[in-house]
Motif scaffolding. Structure first.
Motif, PDB file in Angstrom:
ATOM      1  N   GLN A  64     -28.606  -6.927   5.854  1.00 47.93           N
ATOM      2  CA  GLN A  64     -28.053  -7.482   4.621  1.00 47.93           C
ATOM      3  C   GLN A  64     -28.819  -6.918   3.435  1.00 47.93           C
ATOM      4  OE1 GLN A  64     -28.206 -11.769   4.428  1.00 47.93           O
ATOM      5  NE2 GLN A  64     -26.479 -11.916   3.016  1.00 47.93           N
ATOM      6  N   TYR A  65     -28.133  -6.694   2.322  1.00 47.93           N
ATOM      7  CA  TYR A  65     -28.775  -6.056   1.177  1.00 47.93           C
ATOM      8  C   TYR A  65     -27.933  -6.284  -0.071  1.00 47.93           C
ATOM      9  CZ  TYR A  65     -25.426  -2.788   3.158  1.00 47.93           C
ATOM     10  OH  TYR A  65     -24.302  -2.241   3.715  1.00 47.93           O
ATOM     11  N   ILE A  66     -28.511  -5.939  -1.209  1.00 44.91           N
ATOM     12  CA  ILE A  66     -27.796  -5.919  -2.478  1.00 44.91           C
ATOM     13  C   ILE A  66     -27.904  -4.512  -3.041  1.00 44.91           C
ATOM     14  CG2 ILE A  66     -27.713  -6.808  -4.847  1.00 44.91           C
ATOM     15  CD1 ILE A  66     -28.867  -9.429  -3.800  1.00 44.91           C
ATOM     16  N   ILE A  67     -26.780  -3.857  -3.191  1.00 44.58           N
ATOM     17  CA  ILE A  67     -26.751  -2.514  -3.775  1.00 44.58           C
ATOM     18  C   ILE A  67     -26.713  -2.650  -5.292  1.00 44.58           C
ATOM     19  CG2 ILE A  67     -25.342  -0.435  -4.075  1.00 44.58           C
ATOM     20  CD1 ILE A  67     -24.471  -0.745  -1.168  1.00 44.58           C
ATOM     21  N   VAL A  92     -19.469  -6.214   3.061  1.00 45.99           N
ATOM     22  CA  VAL A  92     -19.966  -5.894   1.718  1.00 45.99           C
ATOM     23  C   VAL A  92     -18.893  -6.221   0.690  1.00 45.99           C
ATOM     24  CG1 VAL A  92     -20.829  -4.076   0.206  1.00 45.99           C
ATOM     25  CG2 VAL A  92     -21.443  -4.074   2.629  1.00 45.99           C
ATOM     26  N   GLN A  93     -19.287  -6.985  -0.331  1.00 46.73           N
ATOM     27  CA  GLN A  93     -18.356  -7.361  -1.389  1.00 46.73           C
ATOM     28  C   GLN A  93     -18.842  -6.859  -2.748  1.00 46.73           C
ATOM     29  OE1 GLN A  93     -17.935 -11.810  -0.125  1.00 46.73           O
ATOM     30  NE2 GLN A  93     -16.014 -11.257  -1.158  1.00 46.73           N
ATOM     31  N   PRO A  94     -18.030  -6.073  -3.446  1.00 47.47           N
ATOM     32  CA  PRO A  94     -18.370  -5.715  -4.823  1.00 47.47           C
ATOM     33  C   PRO A  94     -18.203  -6.940  -5.723  1.00 47.47           C
ATOM     34  CG  PRO A  94     -16.711  -4.234  -3.882  1.00 47.47           C
ATOM     35  CD  PRO A  94     -16.811  -5.410  -2.974  1.00 47.47           C
ATOM     36  N   VAL A  95     -19.150  -7.159  -6.606  1.00 49.63           N
ATOM     37  CA  VAL A  95     -19.064  -8.272  -7.557  1.00 49.63           C
ATOM     38  C   VAL A  95     -18.321  -7.774  -8.787  1.00 49.63           C
ATOM     39  CG1 VAL A  95     -20.368  -9.876  -8.993  1.00 49.63           C
ATOM     40  CG2 VAL A  95     -21.191  -9.300  -6.692  1.00 49.63           C
ATOM     41  N   ALA A  96     -17.273  -8.498  -9.185  1.00 49.56           N
ATOM     42  CA  ALA A  96     -16.419  -8.052 -10.287  1.00 49.56           C
ATOM     43  C   ALA A  96     -16.144  -9.206 -11.244  1.00 49.56           C
ATOM     44  CB  ALA A  96     -15.107  -7.488  -9.742  1.00 49.56           C
ATOM     45  N   ALA A  97     -15.828  -8.851 -12.474  1.00 50.22           N
ATOM     46  CA  ALA A  97     -15.576  -9.840 -13.525  1.00 50.22           C
ATOM     47  C   ALA A  97     -14.189 -10.462 -13.359  1.00 50.22           C
ATOM     48  CB  ALA A  97     -15.694  -9.191 -14.898  1.00 50.22           C
ATOM     49  N   ARG A  98     -14.159 -11.783 -13.315  1.00 52.29           N
ATOM     50  CA  ARG A  98     -12.885 -12.487 -13.157  1.00 52.29           C
ATOM     51  C   ARG A  98     -11.960 -12.256 -14.353  1.00 52.29           C
ATOM     52  NH1 ARG A  98     -11.620 -16.524  -9.797  1.00 52.29           N
ATOM     53  NH2 ARG A  98     -13.819 -16.834  -9.264  1.00 52.29           N
ATOM     54  N   ILE A 144     -22.470  -5.605  -3.966  1.00 53.27           N
ATOM     55  CA  ILE A 144     -22.629  -4.453  -4.845  1.00 53.27           C
ATOM     56  C   ILE A 144     -22.654  -4.972  -6.272  1.00 53.27           C
ATOM     57  CG2 ILE A 144     -21.646  -2.277  -5.649  1.00 53.27           C
ATOM     58  CD1 ILE A 144     -20.201  -2.041  -2.964  1.00 53.27           C
ATOM     59  N   LEU A 145     -23.759  -4.718  -6.965  1.00 53.42           N
ATOM     60  CA  LEU A 145     -23.921  -5.200  -8.335  1.00 53.42           C
ATOM     61  C   LEU A 145     -24.120  -4.042  -9.302  1.00 53.42           C
ATOM     62  CD1 LEU A 145     -26.288  -8.293  -7.919  1.00 53.42           C
ATOM     63  CD2 LEU A 145     -23.875  -8.324  -8.471  1.00 53.42           C
ATOM     64  N   PHE A 146     -23.616  -4.213 -10.496  1.00 55.87           N
ATOM     65  CA  PHE A 146     -23.807  -3.243 -11.581  1.00 55.87           C
ATOM     66  C   PHE A 146     -24.629  -3.939 -12.671  1.00 55.87           C
ATOM     67  CE2 PHE A 146     -19.709  -2.329  -9.543  1.00 55.87           C
ATOM     68  CZ  PHE A 146     -19.909  -1.016  -9.147  1.00 55.87           C
ATOM     69  N   PRO A 147     -25.956  -3.788 -12.635  1.00 61.69           N
ATOM     70  CA  PRO A 147     -26.825  -4.559 -13.540  1.00 61.69           C
ATOM     71  C   PRO A 147     -26.623  -4.265 -15.024  1.00 61.69           C
ATOM     72  CG  PRO A 147     -28.084  -3.636 -11.709  1.00 61.69           C
ATOM     73  CD  PRO A 147     -26.745  -2.993 -11.684  1.00 61.69           C
TER      74      PRO A 147
END
Length: 265
Positions: A64-67, A92-98, A144-147
Protein backbone atom coordinates in the motif's frame (compact mmCIF):
# COMPACT_ATOMS: atom_id res chain seq x y z
CA UNK A 1 -52.50 6.18 6.35
CA UNK A 2 -52.63 3.85 3.37
CA UNK A 3 -51.14 6.54 1.11
CA UNK A 4 -48.41 7.28 3.64
CA UNK A 5 -47.48 3.59 3.81
CA UNK A 6 -47.23 3.42 0.01
CA UNK A 7 -45.08 6.56 -0.07
CA UNK A 8 -42.84 5.22 2.71
CA UNK A 9 -42.40 1.86 0.97
CA UNK A 10 -41.63 3.59 -2.33
CA UNK A 11 -38.93 5.77 -0.72
CA UNK A 12 -37.41 2.73 0.99
CA UNK A 13 -37.37 0.73 -2.26
CA UNK A 14 -35.84 3.66 -4.15
CA UNK A 15 -33.17 4.09 -1.46
CA UNK A 16 -32.27 0.39 -1.53
CA UNK A 17 -32.15 0.39 -5.34
CA UNK A 18 -29.91 3.47 -5.42
CA UNK A 19 -27.55 1.94 -2.87
CA UNK A 20 -27.45 -1.32 -4.82
CA UNK A 21 -26.56 0.37 -8.11
CA UNK A 22 -23.93 2.59 -6.45
CA UNK A 23 -22.25 -0.47 -4.93
CA UNK A 24 -22.53 -2.31 -8.26
CA UNK A 25 -20.85 0.55 -10.12
CA UNK A 26 -18.10 0.76 -7.46
CA UNK A 27 -17.44 -3.00 -7.67
CA UNK A 28 -17.55 -3.05 -11.46
CA UNK A 29 -15.27 -0.01 -11.76
CA UNK A 30 -12.50 -1.83 -9.87
CA UNK A 31 -12.53 -4.84 -12.19
CA UNK A 32 -13.06 -2.68 -15.27
CA UNK A 33 -10.03 -0.55 -14.39
CA UNK A 34 -8.00 -3.75 -13.93
CA UNK A 35 -9.00 -4.96 -17.40
CA UNK A 36 -8.66 -1.55 -19.04
CA UNK A 37 -5.37 -0.27 -17.65
CA UNK A 38 -3.79 -3.70 -17.60
CA UNK A 39 -3.99 -4.04 -21.37
CA UNK A 40 -4.89 -0.99 -23.48
CA UNK A 41 -3.59 2.47 -22.45
CA UNK A 42 0.12 1.77 -21.94
CA UNK A 43 0.76 0.42 -25.48
CA UNK A 44 -1.35 3.28 -26.88
CA UNK A 45 0.45 5.95 -24.83
CA UNK A 46 3.84 4.44 -25.63
CA UNK A 47 3.45 3.71 -29.36
CA UNK A 48 1.04 6.36 -30.62
CA UNK A 49 1.60 9.23 -28.17
CA UNK A 50 5.31 8.80 -27.32
CA UNK A 51 5.27 7.90 -23.62
CA UNK A 52 8.31 6.57 -21.79
CA UNK A 53 7.77 4.73 -18.49
CA UNK A 54 10.37 3.84 -15.90
CA UNK A 55 9.57 0.98 -13.50
CA UNK A 56 9.36 1.46 -9.75
CA UNK A 57 10.76 -1.54 -7.92
CA UNK A 58 9.78 -0.09 -4.55
CA UNK A 59 6.20 0.30 -5.74
CA UNK A 60 6.02 -3.37 -6.71
CA UNK A 61 7.20 -4.40 -3.24
CA UNK A 62 4.80 -2.16 -1.30
CA UNK A 63 1.36 -3.54 -0.40
CA UNK A 64 0.00 0.00 0.00
CA UNK A 65 1.28 3.48 -0.81
CA UNK A 66 0.42 7.05 -1.74
CA UNK A 67 1.76 8.24 -5.08
CA UNK A 68 2.60 11.97 -5.11
CA UNK A 69 3.38 13.66 -8.40
CA UNK A 70 3.49 16.92 -10.27
CA UNK A 71 0.45 17.69 -12.40
CA UNK A 72 0.17 19.20 -15.90
CA UNK A 73 -2.61 17.31 -17.65
CA UNK A 74 -5.43 14.78 -17.27
CA UNK A 75 -3.10 12.40 -19.11
CA UNK A 76 -1.00 12.25 -15.91
CA UNK A 77 -3.56 10.01 -14.21
CA UNK A 78 -3.80 7.66 -17.20
CA UNK A 79 -0.01 7.50 -17.49
CA UNK A 80 0.45 6.57 -13.83
CA UNK A 81 -2.34 3.97 -13.83
CA UNK A 82 -0.83 2.45 -16.97
CA UNK A 83 2.54 2.21 -15.21
CA UNK A 84 1.29 0.20 -12.24
CA UNK A 85 1.90 -3.53 -11.78
CA UNK A 86 -1.10 -5.49 -13.05
CA UNK A 87 -2.05 -6.79 -9.60
CA UNK A 88 -2.08 -3.24 -8.15
CA UNK A 89 -4.37 -1.49 -10.62
CA UNK A 90 -7.73 -2.34 -9.03
CA UNK A 91 -6.45 -1.24 -5.59
CA UNK A 92 -5.28 2.26 -6.59
CA UNK A 93 -7.62 5.25 -6.67
CA UNK A 94 -6.74 8.66 -8.10
CA UNK A 95 -8.02 11.45 -5.86
CA UNK A 96 -10.03 13.97 -7.88
CA UNK A 97 -12.01 17.14 -7.23
CA UNK A 98 -15.75 16.58 -6.93
CA UNK A 99 -16.53 20.06 -8.27
CA UNK A 100 -14.83 19.14 -11.57
CA UNK A 101 -15.27 15.39 -12.04
CA UNK A 102 -18.83 15.34 -10.71
CA UNK A 103 -20.07 18.56 -12.29
CA UNK A 104 -22.57 16.39 -14.15
CA UNK A 105 -23.93 12.95 -13.32
CA UNK A 106 -22.59 11.58 -16.62
CA UNK A 107 -19.02 12.81 -16.00
CA UNK A 108 -19.15 11.41 -12.46
CA UNK A 109 -20.37 8.04 -13.78
CA UNK A 110 -17.63 7.85 -16.45
CA UNK A 111 -14.90 8.94 -13.98
CA UNK A 112 -15.86 6.29 -11.45
CA UNK A 113 -16.40 3.58 -14.04
CA UNK A 114 -13.23 3.99 -16.09
CA UNK A 115 -10.72 5.51 -13.64
CA UNK A 116 -12.15 4.42 -10.26
CA UNK A 117 -11.65 7.93 -8.86
CA UNK A 118 -12.07 8.92 -5.24
CA UNK A 119 -14.00 12.19 -5.32
CA UNK A 120 -13.35 14.77 -2.61
CA UNK A 121 -14.63 18.26 -1.82
CA UNK A 122 -11.41 20.25 -2.10
CA UNK A 123 -13.15 23.54 -1.26
CA UNK A 124 -14.75 22.18 1.91
CA UNK A 125 -12.79 23.27 5.00
CA UNK A 126 -14.46 20.91 7.49
CA UNK A 127 -12.00 18.05 6.92
CA UNK A 128 -14.30 15.87 4.82
CA UNK A 129 -11.67 15.43 2.10
CA UNK A 130 -9.12 14.14 4.60
CA UNK A 131 -11.77 11.86 6.11
CA UNK A 132 -12.66 10.33 2.72
CA UNK A 133 -9.00 9.64 1.89
CA UNK A 134 -8.36 8.19 5.34
CA UNK A 135 -11.31 5.82 4.93
CA UNK A 136 -10.00 4.70 1.54
CA UNK A 137 -6.64 3.86 3.12
CA UNK A 138 -8.41 1.91 5.86
CA UNK A 139 -10.11 -0.15 3.14
CA UNK A 140 -6.66 -1.10 1.86
CA UNK A 141 -6.65 1.26 -1.12
CA UNK A 142 -3.59 3.11 -2.40
CA UNK A 143 -4.02 6.67 -3.63
CA UNK A 144 -2.68 9.00 -6.32
CA UNK A 145 -2.38 12.59 -5.10
CA UNK A 146 -1.38 15.80 -6.85
CA UNK A 147 -0.04 18.00 -4.00
CA UNK A 148 0.00 21.12 -6.20
CA UNK A 149 -3.78 21.00 -5.98
CA UNK A 150 -4.54 21.59 -9.65
CA UNK A 151 -3.02 21.28 -13.11
CA UNK A 152 0.06 23.46 -13.43
CA UNK A 153 0.42 25.49 -16.63
CA UNK A 154 4.02 26.60 -15.91
CA UNK A 155 7.25 24.62 -16.06
CA UNK A 156 8.07 25.24 -12.39
CA UNK A 157 6.80 22.93 -9.66
CA UNK A 158 4.24 24.88 -7.62
CA UNK A 159 4.04 24.96 -3.78
CA UNK A 160 2.44 21.87 -2.25
CA UNK A 161 -0.73 21.79 -0.16
CA UNK A 162 -0.38 20.52 3.40
CA UNK A 163 -3.21 17.99 3.02
CA UNK A 164 -0.90 15.19 1.85
CA UNK A 165 1.20 15.52 5.02
CA UNK A 166 -1.91 15.50 7.22
CA UNK A 167 -3.04 12.31 5.49
CA UNK A 168 0.34 10.60 5.92
CA UNK A 169 0.32 11.53 9.61
CA UNK A 170 -2.95 9.63 9.93
CA UNK A 171 -1.28 6.55 8.41
CA UNK A 172 2.45 6.71 9.25
CA UNK A 173 2.94 3.06 8.27
CA UNK A 174 2.12 3.87 4.64
CA UNK A 175 4.95 5.30 2.48
CA UNK A 176 4.68 7.82 -0.28
CA UNK A 177 6.27 7.29 -3.69
CA UNK A 178 7.35 10.39 -5.63
CA UNK A 179 6.72 10.52 -9.37
CA UNK A 180 7.93 13.09 -11.86
CA UNK A 181 6.04 13.54 -15.13
CA UNK A 182 7.18 15.73 -18.00
CA UNK A 183 5.75 16.38 -21.46
CA UNK A 184 2.06 15.68 -20.81
CA UNK A 185 1.36 19.42 -20.91
CA UNK A 186 1.83 19.16 -24.67
CA UNK A 187 -0.17 15.93 -25.03
CA UNK A 188 -3.36 17.36 -23.51
CA UNK A 189 -2.97 20.98 -22.33
CA UNK A 190 -5.25 22.40 -19.66
CA UNK A 191 -8.43 23.61 -21.33
CA UNK A 192 -8.03 21.46 -24.46
CA UNK A 193 -10.00 18.35 -25.35
CA UNK A 194 -7.78 16.93 -28.11
CA UNK A 195 -4.92 14.51 -27.38
CA UNK A 196 -1.91 15.01 -29.67
CA UNK A 197 1.27 12.90 -30.02
CA UNK A 198 4.20 14.25 -28.01
CA UNK A 199 7.02 12.64 -26.07
CA UNK A 200 6.47 12.42 -22.32
CA UNK A 201 8.12 10.55 -19.46
CA UNK A 202 6.94 9.06 -16.18
CA UNK A 203 9.70 8.52 -13.61
CA UNK A 204 9.04 6.68 -10.33
CA UNK A 205 11.20 7.18 -7.25
CA UNK A 206 11.74 5.02 -4.20
CA UNK A 207 9.41 4.82 -1.21
CA UNK A 208 9.73 7.38 1.60
CA UNK A 209 8.16 7.68 5.05
CA UNK A 210 7.41 10.81 7.01
CA UNK A 211 10.27 11.98 9.22
CA UNK A 212 8.88 12.42 12.74
CA UNK A 213 11.94 14.40 13.82
CA UNK A 214 11.19 17.40 11.58
CA UNK A 215 8.25 19.77 11.14
CA UNK A 216 5.35 19.29 8.73
CA UNK A 217 6.71 22.12 6.59
CA UNK A 218 10.09 20.40 6.33
CA UNK A 219 8.46 17.09 5.44
CA UNK A 220 6.46 18.82 2.72
CA UNK A 221 9.56 20.48 1.30
CA UNK A 222 11.43 17.16 1.43
CA UNK A 223 8.60 15.54 -0.55
CA UNK A 224 8.75 18.31 -3.12
CA UNK A 225 12.52 17.91 -3.40
CA UNK A 226 12.19 14.14 -3.83
CA UNK A 227 10.05 14.79 -6.90
CA UNK A 228 12.45 17.42 -8.25
CA UNK A 229 15.35 14.99 -7.80
CA UNK A 230 13.70 12.72 -10.36
CA UNK A 231 13.80 15.58 -12.88
CA UNK A 232 17.50 16.04 -12.08
CA UNK A 233 18.04 12.31 -12.62
CA UNK A 234 16.63 12.64 -16.10
CA UNK A 235 18.95 15.56 -16.88
CA UNK A 236 22.00 13.68 -15.58
CA UNK A 237 21.03 10.61 -17.58
CA UNK A 238 20.76 12.70 -20.74
CA UNK A 239 24.13 14.37 -20.08
CA UNK A 240 25.73 10.96 -19.56
CA UNK A 241 24.44 9.81 -22.95
CA UNK A 242 25.86 12.93 -24.62
CA UNK A 243 29.16 12.46 -22.77
CA UNK A 244 29.55 8.83 -23.88
CA UNK A 245 28.60 9.74 -27.46
CA UNK A 246 31.31 12.41 -27.53
CA UNK A 247 33.86 9.95 -26.14
CA UNK A 248 32.87 7.35 -28.78
CA UNK A 249 33.16 9.91 -31.60
CA UNK A 250 36.54 11.09 -30.29
CA UNK A 251 37.75 7.50 -30.03
CA UNK A 252 36.71 6.75 -33.62
CA UNK A 253 38.35 9.96 -34.88
CA UNK A 254 41.61 9.21 -33.06
CA UNK A 255 41.61 5.62 -34.31
CA UNK A 256 41.09 6.77 -37.90
CA UNK A 257 43.83 9.38 -37.69
CA UNK A 258 46.18 6.89 -36.03
CA UNK A 259 45.58 4.44 -38.93
CA UNK A 260 46.18 7.15 -41.53
CA UNK A 261 49.35 8.18 -39.74
CA UNK A 262 50.69 4.59 -39.73
CA UNK A 263 49.85 4.20 -43.43
CA UNK A 264 51.74 7.41 -44.23
CA UNK A 265 54.87 6.27 -42.46
Amino acid sequence: TWNKNIESNFKLSFSISSMFFKNLIFLFSEYWSLLLFGSIPKPFLKIFIGGEFSPSYDLSEQPQYIIVTNHHSHVDTLAILSSLPFNHIDKVQPVAARDYFARTKFIEFISKLFINVLLIDRKNKNGSALFEMEKALERGRSLILFPEGTRNTSKELQPFKMGVINLLKKAPHIPYIPVYITGTRNVLPKGDAMVVPHNFTVKFGKAFYLDNTVSDTDNLEKMRQNILNLAWFKSVFFLNIVFYLLISISHLWLSKNHTNFNCGT
